[in-house]
Design an enzyme around this catalytic site. Structure first.
Site, short mmCIF file in Angstrom:
data_model
loop_
_atom_site.label_atom_id
_atom_site.label_comp_id
_atom_site.label_asym_id
_atom_site.label_seq_id
_atom_site.Cartn_x
_atom_site.Cartn_y
_atom_site.Cartn_z
N CYS A 1 31.48 39.11 41.20
CA CYS A 1 32.84 39.61 41.40
C CYS A 1 33.74 38.93 40.38
CB CYS A 1 33.32 39.37 42.82
SG CYS A 1 33.54 37.62 43.23
N ALA A 2 35.04 39.00 40.55
CA ALA A 2 35.97 38.46 39.55
C ALA A 2 35.97 36.93 39.53
CB ALA A 2 37.38 38.97 39.81
#
Length: 378
Positions: free
Chosen positions: A73-74
């Site tokens: 994810c980020a």
């Protein structure tokens, strides 16, 4: 069973070793399509995190059980949540990328490029951004070329070679990442060189005043070859007539884009003249070491670094070295409509010294791939 973290360093090693891996990326579709962890033998599934909040049942049959799976994810939080759900459902060999794409964007790894009786050269690959920087060591001194803002990496590397950083050069005012030039100069006391025509407002040594930079006991010629086009003040550094640090002027598979200053035709004309005059005078045996790469898998060579002999680059990109001027300019103008580096105006302002931001903002500004090339092999 528990979720195992994988660091950006460990994931890079898997890329370099061409391991088979399944990537479950839980960022938004637009973020994934724009920029992702790339590996030659990686398979991908992109499902936004919010679609998996109630469970991973909708994708359970799409997740392989015969190889390692890395969730991404980020910044690392969402990927751990999804990875834990996979483990709870009985999946083994589940990993989460520690600190997500933020960590992937910032990791540098070092590889030796060249060595002879006078110099040793290392390349630092920022694999998540496609950015390249260099260290040239000679007789206890080190020159850093196009440093990233992670300056401790260069200090550590110099210490490992028993060298002190005494010279720092930037080939141009970067638009896709924040330079570590001034930070490194302030922390080491090294001289920092940049073209005055790039418009920086802080103190530095203007490259216009130098024909060469010499080291201590060995004369290490670093000739500033003016190669405008990507920016008006772009230079390349010619070391000992063997190595050309080409900045963003020449890549293994293309040229630097000249459209980031809103003077496409003018800068494209400079780029054409650079390629057909300055570069034309350099022999095929010179090793070109660029400031970026466009495609890791195709541009990394058998020695493990990004770079090639100029002769090979000429053959691979024959059209860009032989196209008539008017056609060259027209092609560049057409490509100028391509997506520009995100946040490039803010990054240029920071690198020029007219804007100051904190580290968190730097991280946000740099997120995403580099988009500095305009012309690739056809």
């Amino acid at each position: 069973m528990t979720v195992k973290n994988v660091t950006a360093k460990e994931l890079t090693e898997r890329v370099l070793n061409k391991e088979k891996l399944f990537i479950l990326d839980v960022r938004n579709e637009s973020d994934f399509s724009d920029w992702k962890v790339e590996g030659e033998n990686f398979d991908y599934l992109n499902i936004p995190y919010f679609e998996l909040i109630d469970g991973i049942e909708p994708i359970a049959d799409k997740i392989p059980k015969d190889r390692d799976v890395v969730t991404i994810c980020a910044k690392g939080g969402s990927s751990i949540f999804v990875a834990e759900q996979l483990v709870e459902e009985g999946f083994d060999n589940i990993y989460s990328l520690e600190d997500g794409m933020k960590a992937w964007s910032e990791y540098l790894y070092k590889v030796k490029v060249y060595e002879d009786e006078d110099i040793k050269v290392f390349q630092f690959v920022r694999v998540g951004k496609g950015c390249l920087s260099y260290m040239v060591v000679s007789d206890g001194e080190a020159l850093i070329v196009d440093p990233a803002r992670f300056t401790d990496e260069y200090v550590k590397a110099a210490e490992e070679e028993g060298a002190k950083i005494t010279h720092i050069v930037d080939s141009h005012l970067h638009a896709d990442h924040i330079s570590g030039g001034t930070i490194l100069a302030n922390s080491t006391g090294a001289k920092y060189y940049l073209m005055k025509s790039e418009g920086a407002v802080f103190d530095f040594e203007a490259l216009e005043n130098y024909k060469k930079i010499e080291f201590n006991s060995v004369t290490l010629e670093v000739l500033a070859v003016k190669t405008p086009g990507h920016t008006p003040g772009s230079v390349s550094f010619f070391v000992n007539h063997k190595l050309l640090f080409s900045g963003d002027t020449i890549f293994v598979s293309g040229l630097g884009r000249p459209d980031l200053g809103n003077k496409v035709r003018e800068w494209a004309n400079d780029l054409y003249d650079t390629v057909h005059t300055k570069v034309a005078e350099i022999t095929d045996e010179v090793i070109v070491l660029p400031g970026h790469y466009a495609d890791f898998e195709s541009e990394i060579n058998t020695d493990g670094y990004i770079g090639d002999l100029l002769g090979n680059i000429r053959k691979r990109n024959k059209k860009m070295f032989t196209t008539p001027k008017e056609e060259f300019l027209n092609n560049v103008e057409k490509s100028a409509s391509s997506v520009k580096p995100p946040n490039f105006e803010d990054i240029v302002a920071i690198n020029r010294g007219v804007k100051t931001v904190d580290v968190d903002t730097m991280q946000e500004l740099e997120i995403g791939p580099n988009r500095c090339a305009v012309h690739h092999t056809e």
